[in-house]
Design a protein around this motif. Structure first.
Motif, short mmCIF file in Angstrom:
data_model
loop_
_atom_site.label_atom_id
_atom_site.label_comp_id
_atom_site.label_asym_id
_atom_site.label_seq_id
_atom_site.Cartn_x
_atom_site.Cartn_y
_atom_site.Cartn_z
N ARG A 221 67.66 -46.26 24.00
CA ARG A 221 68.02 -47.39 24.89
C ARG A 221 67.42 -47.11 26.26
N ARG A 222 66.81 -48.13 26.83
CA ARG A 222 66.09 -47.90 28.09
C ARG A 222 66.99 -47.36 29.19
N ALA A 223 68.20 -47.91 29.29
CA ALA A 223 69.10 -47.45 30.36
C ALA A 223 69.45 -45.97 30.16
N ASP A 224 69.62 -45.55 28.91
CA ASP A 224 69.95 -44.14 28.64
C ASP A 224 68.77 -43.22 28.97
N VAL A 225 67.56 -43.67 28.58
CA VAL A 225 66.37 -42.85 28.82
C VAL A 225 66.14 -42.72 30.34
N ALA A 226 66.23 -43.85 31.04
CA ALA A 226 66.01 -43.82 32.49
C ALA A 226 67.06 -42.94 33.17
N ILE B 142 60.55 -26.93 35.20
CA ILE B 142 60.93 -26.58 33.82
C ILE B 142 59.73 -26.75 32.88
N ASN B 143 58.95 -27.79 33.11
CA ASN B 143 57.75 -27.98 32.28
C ASN B 143 56.81 -26.80 32.36
N ASP B 144 56.57 -26.37 33.59
CA ASP B 144 55.64 -25.25 33.79
C ASP B 144 56.15 -24.00 33.10
N TRP C 95 46.58 -28.87 29.41
CA TRP C 95 46.68 -30.13 28.66
C TRP C 95 46.32 -31.30 29.58
N ARG C 96 46.73 -31.22 30.82
CA ARG C 96 46.45 -32.33 31.75
C ARG C 96 44.94 -32.42 32.03
N ARG C 97 44.28 -31.25 32.10
CA ARG C 97 42.81 -31.27 32.28
C ARG C 97 42.15 -31.92 31.07
N ALA D 87 54.58 -42.06 34.06
CA ALA D 87 53.98 -41.00 34.89
C ALA D 87 55.01 -40.04 35.47
N GLY D 88 56.29 -40.41 35.42
CA GLY D 88 57.33 -39.51 35.93
C GLY D 88 57.13 -39.23 37.40
N THR D 89 57.06 -37.94 37.74
CA THR D 89 56.89 -37.54 39.14
C THR D 89 55.42 -37.59 39.57
N THR E 220 52.87 -35.91 38.10
CA THR E 220 52.09 -34.70 37.81
C THR E 220 50.94 -35.01 36.85
N SER E 221 51.17 -35.96 35.94
CA SER E 221 50.09 -36.32 35.00
C SER E 221 49.03 -37.20 35.67
N SER E 222 49.33 -37.75 36.85
CA SER E 222 48.37 -38.62 37.55
C SER E 222 47.45 -37.83 38.48
N ASP F 231 56.47 -45.85 36.07
CA ASP F 231 57.60 -45.24 35.36
C ASP F 231 58.83 -46.13 35.55
N MET F 232 59.80 -46.00 34.63
CA MET F 232 61.00 -46.83 34.77
C MET F 232 62.20 -46.03 35.29
N SER F 233 62.04 -44.71 35.49
CA SER F 233 63.14 -43.93 36.05
C SER F 233 63.00 -43.89 37.57
N LEU F 234 63.96 -44.49 38.26
CA LEU F 234 63.88 -44.51 39.72
C LEU F 234 64.01 -43.10 40.29
N GLY F 235 64.75 -42.25 39.58
CA GLY F 235 64.90 -40.86 40.03
C GLY F 235 63.58 -40.11 39.95
N MET F 236 62.84 -40.28 38.85
CA MET F 236 61.53 -39.62 38.71
C MET F 236 60.58 -40.18 39.77
N LEU F 237 60.62 -41.50 40.01
CA LEU F 237 59.73 -42.09 41.00
C LEU F 237 60.05 -41.56 42.40
N ILE G 183 49.00 -41.93 28.69
CA ILE G 183 50.46 -41.73 28.68
C ILE G 183 50.73 -40.32 28.16
N SER G 184 51.33 -39.49 28.99
CA SER G 184 51.58 -38.10 28.63
C SER G 184 53.08 -37.86 28.46
N PHE G 185 53.48 -37.44 27.29
CA PHE G 185 54.87 -37.10 26.99
C PHE G 185 55.82 -38.25 27.32
N GLY G 186 55.29 -39.47 27.20
CA GLY G 186 56.07 -40.66 27.50
C GLY G 186 56.32 -41.54 26.29
C1 LIG Z 1 58.62 -36.42 29.81
S1 LIG Z 1 58.37 -37.52 31.15
C2 LIG Z 1 56.61 -37.47 31.35
C3 LIG Z 1 56.17 -37.58 32.78
C4 LIG Z 1 54.68 -37.33 33.02
N1 LIG Z 1 53.85 -38.27 32.29
C5 LIG Z 1 54.29 -35.93 32.66
O1 LIG Z 1 53.43 -35.74 31.79
O2 LIG Z 1 54.83 -35.00 33.26
C6 LIG Z 1 58.60 -39.07 30.33
C7 LIG Z 1 58.70 -40.23 31.29
O3 LIG Z 1 58.66 -41.43 30.51
C8 LIG Z 1 59.39 -42.41 31.23
N2 LIG Z 1 59.67 -43.53 30.35
C9 LIG Z 1 60.37 -43.51 29.18
N3 LIG Z 1 60.43 -44.73 28.66
C10 LIG Z 1 59.75 -45.56 29.49
C11 LIG Z 1 59.47 -46.95 29.49
N4 LIG Z 1 59.93 -47.77 28.52
N5 LIG Z 1 58.73 -47.45 30.50
C12 LIG Z 1 58.28 -46.66 31.51
N6 LIG Z 1 58.54 -45.32 31.58
C13 LIG Z 1 59.26 -44.79 30.57
C14 LIG Z 1 60.61 -41.63 31.69
O4 LIG Z 1 61.29 -42.28 32.72
C15 LIG Z 1 59.99 -40.30 32.10
O5 LIG Z 1 59.70 -40.25 33.46
#
Ligand SMILES: C[S@@+](CC[C@H](N)C(=O)[O-])C[C@H]1O[C@@H](n2cnc3c(N)ncnc32)[C@H](O)[C@@H]1O
Length: 235
Positions: A13-18, A31-33, A43-45, A64-66, A68-70, A84-90, A122-125
């Protein structure tokens, strides 16, 4: 460290994921590092090389999250829009990477015109989006004819003994480490569940083809723990 207990379920659910990402934004990159032993940087390279943006091109970094992938795209001279749809990550991303163009948006209803981007990544998204095919279709809409899509995502080890070790230890190691270092350890239970239930390399390639991407190819990294998929929108 104060901890919370926000996690999504496999319904995604989008609200749960965000909400889940809002609550781990502050330590997400650290934590990723640590968890990838720094491999995430290589991987990003590889994602950058697979997209291969040309000067002046505009690239969408979805989920894009924070940011880092951009960052590698900016460093390479490309113009990148980080969605990204998470306001906290943005919010965390705007603090860490004030030079990036962050946009709040949902992968299933991107706030862009058709053919807006030369390429998308799109990385890990994608694994976290409720409707994988819906997101792939929406990406096809916003990428210009001839443009590329590169997906970097967890995948399935291809060598059976390695897959056995990985799927046995993943549910033990990841939540254990998360309890020590994450402000939202429950998110890492979801991480494990979402990785284990995610399509393998061939299945994701087929989903790309089914949604209209062509010239689909993939390569595995770390024996298949991560995979890079690349496709092209037909001219
Ligand atoms: C694991 S993080 C990846 C962040 C970044 N791309 C990276 O590689 O570090 C996954 C991100 O996907 C975003 N996300 C998940 N579902 C989404 C959706 N439907 N639309 C936009 N962003 C979404 C989350 O908010 C989260 O910031």
């Amino acid at each position: 460290m104060q901890t919370t207990n926000h996690r999504a379920t496999l319904a995604k659910r989008r609200a749960d994921v965000a909400g889940m990402f809002d609550h781990l934004a502050s330590r997400y990159d650290l934590i990723n590092d640590v968890a990838s032993l720094g491999l995430d940087r290589s991987w990003r390279r590889m994602v950058l090389e697979a997209v291969d943006p040309q000067p002046g091109q505009v690239v969408l970094d979805l989920a894009a999250g924070t940011g880092t992938s951009s960052v590698p795209f900016v460093d390479a001279g490309a113009q990148v829009v980080s969605v990204d749809m998470s306001l906290g990550m943005l919010a965390e991303g705007r603090k860490r990477n004030p030079g990036l163009s962050f946009v709040a948006g949902d992968a299933l209803a991107l706030p862009f015109a058709d053919d807006a981007f030369d390429a998308a990544t799109i990385s890990f998204g994608l694994r976290n989006v409720q409707d994988t095919e819906g997101a792939l279709t929406e990406l096809l809409r916003v990428v210009k004819p001839g443009g590329r899509l590169v997906i970097c995502e967890f995948s399935a080890p291809t060598w059976a003994p390695w897959r056995h070790v990985y799927t046995t230890y993943l549910p033990i190691v990841v939540p254990g480490v998360a309890k020590l270092v994450s402000p939202n350890p429950a998110a890492y239970d979801y991480l494990v569940e979402s990785i284990v239930s995610w399509p393998d390399q061939e299945a994701l390639a087929q989903l790309m083809l089914d949604t209209g991407w062509s010239a689909v190819e993939h390569r595995t990294l770390v024996g298949g723990i991560v995979a890079l998929h690349r496709g092209r929108r037909q001219r």
